[in-house]
Design an enzyme around this catalytic site. Structure first.
Site, PDB file in Angstrom:
ATOM      1  N   ASP A  51       0.508   2.704  -2.806  1.00 24.26           N
ATOM      2  CA  ASP A  51       1.730   2.108  -2.269  1.00 24.26           C
ATOM      3  C   ASP A  51       2.549   1.503  -3.415  1.00 24.26           C
ATOM      4  O   ASP A  51       2.091   0.596  -4.106  1.00 24.26           O
ATOM      5  CB  ASP A  51       1.366   1.014  -1.259  1.00 24.26           C
ATOM      6  CG  ASP A  51       2.597   0.382  -0.637  1.00 24.26           C
ATOM      7  OD1 ASP A  51       3.153   0.989   0.298  1.00 24.26           O
ATOM      8  OD2 ASP A  51       3.010  -0.695  -1.092  1.00 24.26           O
ATOM      9  N   TYR A  56       9.407  -2.896  -7.619  1.00 25.06           N
ATOM     10  CA  TYR A  56       8.240  -3.414  -8.343  1.00 25.06           C
ATOM     11  C   TYR A  56       8.355  -3.215  -9.858  1.00 25.06           C
ATOM     12  O   TYR A  56       7.678  -3.898 -10.628  1.00 25.06           O
ATOM     13  CB  TYR A  56       6.940  -2.735  -7.873  1.00 25.06           C
ATOM     14  CG  TYR A  56       6.547  -2.987  -6.434  1.00 25.06           C
ATOM     15  CD1 TYR A  56       7.194  -3.949  -5.658  1.00 25.06           C
ATOM     16  CD2 TYR A  56       5.521  -2.253  -5.846  1.00 25.06           C
ATOM     17  CE1 TYR A  56       6.834  -4.157  -4.340  1.00 25.06           C
ATOM     18  CE2 TYR A  56       5.152  -2.463  -4.528  1.00 25.06           C
ATOM     19  CZ  TYR A  56       5.811  -3.400  -3.774  1.00 25.06           C
ATOM     20  OH  TYR A  56       5.446  -3.600  -2.472  1.00 25.06           O
ATOM     21  N   LYS A  85       9.779   2.927  -1.806  1.00 22.39           N
ATOM     22  CA  LYS A  85      10.581   2.094  -0.906  1.00 22.39           C
ATOM     23  C   LYS A  85      12.036   2.008  -1.369  1.00 22.39           C
ATOM     24  O   LYS A  85      12.310   1.858  -2.558  1.00 22.39           O
ATOM     25  CB  LYS A  85       9.990   0.674  -0.819  1.00 22.39           C
ATOM     26  CG  LYS A  85       8.540   0.657  -0.339  1.00 22.39           C
ATOM     27  CD  LYS A  85       8.031  -0.765  -0.110  1.00 22.39           C
ATOM     28  CE  LYS A  85       6.541  -0.775   0.199  1.00 22.39           C
ATOM     29  NZ  LYS A  85       5.701  -0.787  -0.982  1.00 22.39           N
ATOM     30  N   HIS A 118      12.588  -0.918   2.453  1.00 19.38           N
ATOM     31  CA  HIS A 118      11.716  -2.016   2.015  1.00 19.38           C
ATOM     32  C   HIS A 118      11.853  -3.263   2.891  1.00 19.38           C
ATOM     33  O   HIS A 118      10.870  -3.923   3.215  1.00 19.38           O
ATOM     34  CB  HIS A 118      12.021  -2.363   0.549  1.00 19.38           C
ATOM     35  CG  HIS A 118      10.903  -3.089  -0.143  1.00 19.38           C
ATOM     36  ND1 HIS A 118      10.595  -2.883  -1.456  1.00 19.38           N
ATOM     37  CD2 HIS A 118      10.012  -3.994   0.289  1.00 19.38           C
ATOM     38  CE1 HIS A 118       9.551  -3.640  -1.795  1.00 19.38           C
ATOM     39  NE2 HIS A 118       9.203  -4.323  -0.743  1.00 19.38           N
TER      40      HIS A 118
END
Length: 323
Positions: A51, A56, A85, A118
């Site tokens: 994931d 990130y 996402k 997201h």
């Protein structure tokens, strides 16, 4: 929830998702530097569900890890289920594909297995992932998420993603997508914060009724990241109720917390950097909690979130938890 021999679940579009996933969110540079190695170890241990997310900032490292494991013959690309996402600054329909293409480029992938919105709270488009005004407040954007969803559907039709879903959506927001005129594909899952202190029973029942999977992040109570986590919240894995059940099964509290979600029909994510914990948590399929112990863990619910979303207060799509 039917698990096949590979511990996968069929989603509403016919594609399969591994029930246990490895999370790659890294709150600081030290952890980001460890992420590549941890991803390789996760694959070696047997994890096939990874994931990730644009925001990130680790997709290049994760991509390198996956490519290395493909190159050494451990896996093929088809063996990996990767989730990306759509970040909040890309909610405008004309920007959706560019976010996806940036992720694909960083990962060196031709497609994503799953691409999800997201969170429902749109932010001002631009190069800043967290655009702020002179007072340090987030600059919101107002976007019709039904149009964002149409752009997600177009990415699936273009073959850039196999499945599409959402994250941090409440029942009202899910209904908005499901009731959209001309809906082509419904979300395959909704990824939300979910753990024994926040069991999300209403949302779970709603998702099951619509054949949408629920996927849990913070399933072990979070990494206590100061940016997003309320530091006054109790530490889930130190809860004596969880500890007593863990002792009974001769398992760790973390394994019990993960197993609890699987038995509720929830896909579950967790994150660790150590091979020992990765190997240990993969044993989640080796035991079963009794109905009585499931009820005891149900009783731990406090409707308490670890994630502090104060910066989003006042957003038209706030709150993300509505029970």
């Amino acid at each position: 929830m039917e698990l096949d021999k590979d511990h996968c679940i069929k989603m509403n579009d016919g594609n399969k998702i591994p029930a246990l996933g490895f999370g790659t969110y890294s709150p600081d540079e030290v952890q980001k530097s460890k992420c590549e190695e941890a991803t390789k170890v996760a694959i070696e241990v047997g994890f096939r569900h990874i994931d990730g997310a644009f925001v990130y900032g680790i997709e290049e490292a994760v991509g390198r890890a996956i490519q290395e494991k493909i190159a050494d013959g451990t896996i093929k690309r088809d063996d990996i289920f990767y989730t990306g996402k759509l970040w909040s600054t890309f909610h405008r329909p004309e920007l959706v594909r560019s976010c996806l293409e940036q992720s694909l480029k960083k990962l060196k992938f031709e497609y994503l297995d799953l691409f999800i919105i997201h969170n429902p709270m749109s932010l001002k488009p631009g190069t800043d992932t967290f655009p702020k005004d002179a007072n340090g407040k987030l600059i919101f954007d107002v976007v019709d998420l039904r149009q964002t969803w149409e752009a997600m559907e177009a990415c699936k039709d273009a073959g850039l993603v196999k499945s599409i879903g959402v994250s941090n959506f409440n029942i009202r927001q899910l209904e908005m997508i499901l009731n959209k005129p001309g809906l082509k594909y419904k979300p395959v899952l909704n990824q939300v914060e979910c753990h024994p202190y926040l069991k999300q029973s209403k949302l779970l029942a709603f998702c099951k009724s619509k054949d949408i999977l629920l996927e849990a992040y913070c399933a072990l109570g979070s990494q206590r990241d100061k940016m997003w986590v309320d530091q006054s919240t109790p530490v889930l894995l130190e809860d004596p109720v969880l500890g007593a059940i863990a002792k009974k099964y001769n398992r760790s509290p973390a394994l019990v917390a993960l197993r609890y979600q699987l038995q509720r029909g929830i896909v579950v994510l967790f994150k660790t950097y150590t091979r020992k914990r990765l190997e240990e948590n993969f044993q989640v399929f080796d035991f079963q909690l009794s109905e009585e112990d499931m009820k005891t863990i149900d009783g731990m619910n406090k409707n308490r979130s670890f994630v502090n979303l104060e910066p989003f207060l006042g957003h038209p799509q706030f709150p993300i938890i509505d029970e």
